[in-house]
Enzyme design. Structure first.
Site, short mmCIF file in Angstrom:
data_model
loop_
_atom_site.label_atom_id
_atom_site.label_comp_id
_atom_site.label_asym_id
_atom_site.label_seq_id
_atom_site.Cartn_x
_atom_site.Cartn_y
_atom_site.Cartn_z
N ASP A 60 6.09 5.64 -0.39
CA ASP A 60 5.38 4.01 -0.84
C ASP A 60 6.02 3.60 0.06
O ASP A 60 6.65 3.36 0.05
CB ASP A 60 5.04 3.87 -2.08
CG ASP A 60 3.66 2.67 -2.43
OD1 ASP A 60 3.52 1.63 -0.80
OD2 ASP A 60 3.33 3.13 -3.27
N TYR A 159 -9.69 -5.24 4.87
CA TYR A 159 -9.45 -5.15 5.56
C TYR A 159 -8.88 -5.57 7.22
O TYR A 159 -8.08 -5.38 8.05
CB TYR A 159 -9.63 -3.43 6.08
CG TYR A 159 -9.52 -2.55 6.64
CD1 TYR A 159 -8.18 -1.61 7.37
CD2 TYR A 159 -10.32 -2.70 7.96
CE1 TYR A 159 -8.28 -1.17 7.62
CE2 TYR A 159 -10.12 -1.95 9.41
CZ TYR A 159 -9.07 -0.31 9.33
OH TYR A 159 -8.35 -0.32 10.20
N THR A 195 -12.16 11.43 9.40
CA THR A 195 -11.55 11.20 8.96
C THR A 195 -11.87 11.12 7.35
O THR A 195 -13.33 11.49 7.50
CB THR A 195 -10.43 10.72 9.60
OG1 THR A 195 -10.95 9.14 9.14
CG2 THR A 195 -10.01 10.01 10.37
N ASP A 196 -11.28 11.03 6.10
CA ASP A 196 -11.40 11.19 5.25
C ASP A 196 -12.61 9.82 4.94
O ASP A 196 -12.40 9.10 4.22
CB ASP A 196 -9.87 11.45 4.16
CG ASP A 196 -9.77 12.68 3.77
OD1 ASP A 196 -10.51 13.30 4.33
OD2 ASP A 196 -9.22 13.06 2.81
#
Length: 253
Positions: A60, A159, A195-196
């Site tokens: 992580d 974001y 993408t995902d």
């Protein structure tokens, strides 16, 4: 240093853009550590075609101790320290503007996960990787950003703010580490097909973006990944503190 002489760590590389970046480096002959947080099987599949020149490693990036351990595992596996870091890890996110909270609805706590991964993760990686890079007199650090802070067409407030902070860290780190032979640059993309993270995006949005670019198409993860290699290559040896937008010409920085 040629790409095929480098040891490259790509974070968030189990799927999507990160997988494309790790694959591009592997095909160019680099030794690659494919970092993942939860996607163990997918990361192993990315590494598998390159045999002992690639390996999957769990960490992580928000955990400084785990990042340090990951870099140690890379050095143990390849017999030499990491020369190149690509910080691609992304907090859990779905690119669907219709489902995102507007400015009057979003809470400050929504920003924390993005800042933790984008900014804190980058700081952990830079601090862990830079000493060995400095000792070698060579290092390449590449961060992955977004064109949304130049072209905020959708309300991804959390974001976008985190990625805007990341470009500031990229540039200050470049100034700090340049005398040690380490370059730090960013590549910023737009919506990628597919993408995902972008799978929730309505097809109409892809069509609008395609028609807005000079190339009349949406950039693929593989195309973006090829541009990442430039900042690791000898051709970029005099380039640092820069942000290269890779979105088919949609945004001109």
């Amino acid at each position: 240093m040629r790409i095929d002489e480098q040891v490259v760590l790509v974070t968030g590389a189990g799927r999507g853009l990160g997988a494309a970046i790790a694959t591009a480096f592997g095909r160019a002959g680099a030794r690659v550590m494919v970092n993942y947080r939860r996607s163990a099987e997918a990361a192993a599949a990315v590494a598998a075609p390159f045999g002992n020149r690639a390996a999957a490693v769990q960490a992580d990036v928000t955990d400084a101790a785990a990042v340090s351990t990951m870099l140690g595992e890379a050095e143990k596996h390849f017999g030499t320290s990491v020369t190149t870091v690509v910080h691609n890890a992304l907090s859990d996110f779905r690119f669907n503007g219709d489902a995102r909270p507007k400015i009057g609805e979003i809470a400050w706590t929504d920003f924390a996960p993005q800042l933790e991964v984008s900014l804190h993760g980058a700081l952990n990686l830079i601090q862990a990787a830079a000493p060995a890079m400095a000792a070698r007199g060579f290092g390449r650090i590449v961060t992955i950003g977004t064109n949304l802070f130049q072209n905020p067409v959708v309300p991804y407030h959390d974001y976008t703010a985190a990625e805007a902070a990341l470009i500031s860290l990229t540039r200050t780190a470049a100034a700090d580490l340049g005398p040690q032979g380490i370059t730090v640059n960013m590549l910023s993309g737009g919506l990628l097909r597919t993408t995902d993270a972008s799978s929730a995006t309505p097809e109409a949005v892809f069509d609008i973006i395609a028609q807005s670019t000079p190339l009349r198409r949406v950039t693929t993860p593989e195309e973006f990944a090829d541009a990442v290699l430039f900042f690791a290559s000898p051709w970029s040896r005099a380039v640092t503190g820069q942000n290269l937008v890779v979105d088919g010409g949609l945004v001109r920085d």
